[in-house]
Motif scaffolding. Structure first.
Motif, PDB file in Angstrom:
ATOM      1  N   ASN A  68       0.830  -1.213   0.000  1.00 34.25           N
ATOM      2  CA  ASN A  68       0.000   0.000   0.000  1.00 34.25           C
ATOM      3  C   ASN A  68       0.861   1.258   0.000  1.00 34.25           C
ATOM      4  OD1 ASN A  68       0.718  -0.710   2.784  1.00 34.25           O
ATOM      5  ND2 ASN A  68      -0.439   1.113   3.328  1.00 34.25           N
ATOM      6  N   ASN A  69       2.174   1.055   0.007  1.00 37.25           N
ATOM      7  CA  ASN A  69       3.090   2.183   0.137  1.00 37.25           C
ATOM      8  C   ASN A  69       4.106   2.121  -1.007  1.00 37.25           C
ATOM      9  OD1 ASN A  69       5.175   3.877   0.834  1.00 37.25           O
ATOM     10  ND2 ASN A  69       5.572   2.932   2.824  1.00 37.25           N
ATOM     11  N   PRO A  70       4.070   3.109  -1.906  1.00 37.58           N
ATOM     12  CA  PRO A  70       4.915   3.027  -3.103  1.00 37.58           C
ATOM     13  C   PRO A  70       6.410   2.968  -2.798  1.00 37.58           C
ATOM     14  CG  PRO A  70       3.816   5.186  -2.934  1.00 37.58           C
ATOM     15  CD  PRO A  70       3.229   4.311  -1.872  1.00 37.58           C
ATOM     16  N   ARG A  75       8.495  -3.748  -1.648  1.00 42.27           N
ATOM     17  CA  ARG A  75       8.302  -3.678  -3.096  1.00 42.27           C
ATOM     18  C   ARG A  75       9.608  -3.979  -3.833  1.00 42.27           C
ATOM     19  NH1 ARG A  75       6.037   1.696  -6.157  1.00 42.27           N
ATOM     20  NH2 ARG A  75       5.090   0.615  -7.918  1.00 42.27           N
ATOM     21  N   CYS A  85       4.335  -7.837  -8.004  1.00 44.41           N
ATOM     22  CA  CYS A  85       3.922  -6.952  -6.906  1.00 44.41           C
ATOM     23  C   CYS A  85       2.884  -5.967  -7.416  1.00 44.41           C
ATOM     24  CB  CYS A  85       5.144  -6.204  -6.375  1.00 44.41           C
ATOM     25  SG  CYS A  85       4.746  -5.039  -5.069  1.00 44.41           S
ATOM     26  N   LEU A  87       0.787  -2.499  -6.448  1.00 44.55           N
ATOM     27  CA  LEU A  87       0.671  -1.352  -5.529  1.00 44.55           C
ATOM     28  C   LEU A  87      -0.782  -0.909  -5.481  1.00 44.55           C
ATOM     29  CD1 LEU A  87       1.705   1.089  -3.855  1.00 44.55           C
ATOM     30  CD2 LEU A  87       2.100   2.264  -6.041  1.00 44.55           C
ATOM     31  N   ASP A  89      -2.307   1.887  -3.378  1.00 47.42           N
ATOM     32  CA  ASP A  89      -2.006   2.975  -2.439  1.00 47.42           C
ATOM     33  C   ASP A  89      -3.280   3.351  -1.671  1.00 47.42           C
ATOM     34  OD1 ASP A  89      -1.378   5.375  -1.193  1.00 47.42           O
ATOM     35  OD2 ASP A  89      -0.002   5.970  -2.800  1.00 47.42           O
TER      36      ASP A  89
END
Ligand code: GRF
Length: 231
Positions: A68-70, A75, A85, A87, A89
């Motif tokens: 949820n976190n770039p 990641r 993976c 994403l 966000d």
């Protein structure tokens, strides 16, 4: 059935299946179990799970990571490990339920059997729990039911306990609650800082998370083997 790992006793390298922890029975799905992982931060538990899967016979594989976190390290680990993976966000979703809907949809599209929250720093809703009932595993850095919620390590230090640890458990609607799958205890030393205790606990998380997942998978297999399939 819950597994207790004694810190003083070195464990053999984890293998799938793990007869000593799942009683010899392993889900026979006719193919490797497909695991989806959710992470928000460093991703060391994610990597430990991937390593456990890759060490043994092909009983399980991590097929997708959702973050949820770039900018999270998880990641980058996925890229290095060759794991797809996605994403999602959380800042782009106006409600938790909408994020969970997308997480569940992503895993379902990938035919994920079992989902592992490996440092997912968001509260999950019935949308995700309902999509993966009894198939959603979390790792938490305390001996639950003690020290639920945020900063469990800080809570343990503030309480002055002499033993802490970590818990792999099935996820229910209450935060950091649900049937316990595996736990490991670690001593809290007199000169421990937050960082030193967190590191001691985390090295045990890396060991018990695969065991917890194996136990959850065994339950999953039991569910699938309905009366019509038996005999
Ligand atoms: C772990 O300590 C886990 O218990 C907690 O978040 C941390 C994640 O660490 N829920 P990492 O991202 O797996 O390194």
């Amino acid at each position: 059935m819950a597994a207790c790992v004694e810190v003083s006793e070195p464990l053999p390298a984890f293998q799938w299946p793990s007869p000593q922890f799942v009683g010899g029975a392993w889900p026979d799905l006719g193919r490797p179990l497909r695991l989806g992982v959710m992470a928000s931060g460093q991703g060391s538990n994610f990597e430990a799970l991937v390593a456990a899967c890759r060490r043994g016979p092909a009983g399980a594989e991590v097929v997708e990571l959702v973050v949820n976190n770039p900018l999270c390290e998880a990641r980058r680990r996925a890229e290095r490990l060759g794991i797809p993976c996605r994403l999602l966000d959380h800042r782009h979703f106006r409600e938790r339920q909408l994020l969970d809907q997308q997480v569940a949809a992503s895993f379902q599209a990938n035919e994920v059997d079992l989902v592992v929250m490996a440092g997912w720093m968001r509260i999950v809703t019935p949308v995700l729990i309902g999509a993966y009932p009894n198939r959603l595993v979390n790792i938490h850095p305390s001996l639950l039911p003690s020290f639920r919620g945020l900063d469990a390590v800080g809570q343990a230090l503030a309480a002055g306990v002499t033993i802490s640890g970590c818990t792999a458990h099935l996820v229910e609607e209450l935060v950091d609650a649900g049937p316990i799958l595996a736990q490991a205890a670690v001593p809290v030393l007199a000169n421990d800082s937050h960082a030193s205790l967190a590191a001691r606990i985390q090295s045990q998380e890396h060991r018990i998370l695969p065991y917890g997942v194996a136990l959850a998978a065994q339950r999953l297999w039991g569910e699938r083997l309905g009366p019509a399939d038996q005999g």
